[in-house]
Scaffold this active site. Structure first.
Site, mmCIF file in Angstrom:
data_model
loop_
_atom_site.group_PDB
_atom_site.id
_atom_site.type_symbol
_atom_site.label_atom_id
_atom_site.label_comp_id
_atom_site.label_asym_id
_atom_site.label_seq_id
_atom_site.Cartn_x
_atom_site.Cartn_y
_atom_site.Cartn_z
ATOM 1 N N ASP A 21 3.229 -3.661 2.221
ATOM 2 C CA ASP A 21 3.781 -3.247 0.933
ATOM 3 C C ASP A 21 4.694 -4.349 0.404
ATOM 4 O OD1 ASP A 21 5.496 -2.478 3.177
ATOM 5 O OD2 ASP A 21 6.820 -1.580 1.681
ATOM 6 N N GLU B 74 7.860 -0.669 4.408
ATOM 7 C CA GLU B 74 9.101 -1.336 4.792
ATOM 8 C C GLU B 74 10.073 -1.451 3.623
ATOM 9 O OE1 GLU B 74 12.027 -4.509 5.380
ATOM 10 O OE2 GLU B 74 10.424 -4.470 3.893
#
Length: 460
Positions: A88, A152
């Protein structure tokens, strides 16, 4: 061996970039969650693409319900080393000039695009390290698992889900920071001080701060009335004392300071605290507000970021000083609220930090709220694990390796025996989270070489 790891990586540079371009072209910013898609379509697409790349190189993969993917070097080997990266990314933002955020480009020595350094590029460094070891014919006795995370940047719920189902390896590192090694991550306590507001003076409202982890750069105060004489007197004093700038438009006063991360608050000029310093100098401020604001300024003195006002000043040799900054300010017609962020060295705990902050706040008449303290994370620098990683870093780079303590947190903060290990070289600003994010291609290959040597040192 017919070839060295370095030679193998150079021969596969074009493949590396092709795989990197595949991942960068996917906008994997967190999106809307739905059944089976916990973090939106972008992270899911990136995970599927990442696993497909890994499968293509003969590794055993598994998709854990689109939270994380795992890539095992050889699933029959004992589960020993985990390498944690994430697919991500943060939003693209504005200001991109070299190329579009999801239009990867090699220009000169550098590759550009959102995620080239955080963390899609570093994930491929780890993958190509595994490939190099495997395709050059090295024999491993212990297993290596690459973990592809998808959350994250917005909370790490991916790892929380995964670790409820699977144990961590004996050793873990994340290629989501800087070299040489981050082995200490300070703990954190975020607390809010509140008080009801009944008496009304000239101040209608005060707002400052955009996030609890950043020194506020701007504060805005609204007044019912404010004479030019009292404005100028307080303005001149605060600008001199605090080094900030004050502007007035009608009965609105804006304070302009300097933002900084909460882990390095001494680099900022806190506009919120400067605003309180301005307000207490006004004769038209209510006695109730004056008493409360002065109390806050005693608990969080302007320019003092060591927590001494709260009574939690502390430090230790390995992780350094505690830092403390008041980051969110909200005063309206009913309530005043102030939220602080403190980064706590490894000597800190609930008793000498959270409990003391609560006692100090309540003694000044505030209600104290907190979700509790996040404990510090520490892997001893004399462990065999860290010694091996530092040795590999020194072998490949020729530079001295050392352990680093930071005020922020990394992807392994909650992982026992986990450290942050690259992939960014020291003192290199890749515009991570900013426009025109970049990294040198040769630095990616260098990180892959370090990781390959580390795999051999830990698992062969």
């Amino acid at each position: 061996m017919e070839k060295t790891i370095k030679e193998w990586l150079l021969e596969h540079e074009d493949e590396f970039l092709k795989d990197l371009f595949t991942l960068i072209r996917i906008d994997s910013v967190r999106g809307e969650a739905r059944e089976g898609v916990p973090f939106g379509d972008g992270p899911k697409e990136a995970l599927e693409a990442g696993l497909k790349i890994c499968e293509g190189y003969g590794f055993h993969t598994k998709n854990w319900e689109n939270y994380v993917g795992t890539v095992d070097y050889s699933p029959e080997l004992p589960h020993t080393l985990d390498i944690l990266g994430h697919l991500d990314v943060v939003p693209a933002g504005e200001g991109w000039e070299v190329t579009g955020p999801f239009e990867p480009l090699v220009k000169g020595e550098n590759v550009y695009g959102r995620g080239v350094s955080d963390d899609k590029g570093p994930i491929l460094c780890a993958l190509y390290a595994m490939r190099a070891v495997k395709e050059l014919g090295y024999s491993l006795k212990k297993g290596v698992r690459l973990i592809l995370g998808t959350n994250e940047e917005t909370g790490s719920a991916d790892l929380a889900y995964y670790y409820k189902k699977e144990k961590a390896g004996e050793m873990s590192f994340t290629p989501d920071a800087e070299f040489p090694i981050i082995n200490i991550e300070k703990g954190a306590i975020k607390g809010t001080l509140k008080k009801n507001r009944t008496a009304k003076g000239s101040l209608l409202s005060l707002k400052a701060g955009v996030a609890v982890n950043a020194v506020p750069q701007k504060a805005v105060m609204e007044f019912s009335t404010l004479s030019e004489e009292e404005f100028k007197h307080a303005k001149d004093a605060v600008e001199k004392e605090c080094g900030v700038r004050l502007e007035r438009s009608g009965n609105t006063v804006t304070v302009i300071g300097v933002s900084a991360h909460a882990s390095t608050p001494h680099l900022g000029k806190n506009a919120g605290l400067a605003a309180l310093s301005f307000a207490v100098k006004l004769p038209s401020l209510s006695a109730e507000d004056k008493e409360a604001f002065e109390a806050i300024l005693k608990l969080f003195p302007y320019g003092v970021t060591d927590g001494s006002g709260l009574g939690i000043k502390m430090n230790d040799e390995e992780s350094g000083d505690l830092t403390c900054t008041l980051d969110l300010f909200a005063v309206d017609d009913k309530e005043m609220s102030f939220t602080f962020d403190s980064r706590v060295p490894i000597c800190g705990n609930k008793e000498n930090c959270e409990d003391v902050a609560r006692k100090s706040s309540e003694a000044k008449g505030f209600v104290f709220e907190t979700n509790g303290m996040i404990p510090p994370h520490h892997v001893p620098k004399d462990s065999d694990f860290i010694k091996a990683l530092l040795s590999c870093y020194e072998k490949v780079t020729g530079e001295k390796g050392e352990c680093i303590a930071i005020g922020g947190g990394t992807y392994v903060h909650e992982v026992e025996n986990g450290v942050a290990f690259g992939a960014i070289l020291p003192d290199v600003d890749t515009h991570m989270h900013g426009a025109d994010e970049w990294i040198k291609v040769k630095d990616l290959l260098l990180a892959a070489e370090i990781y390959a040597e580390s795999i051999l040192a830990l698992c062969s």
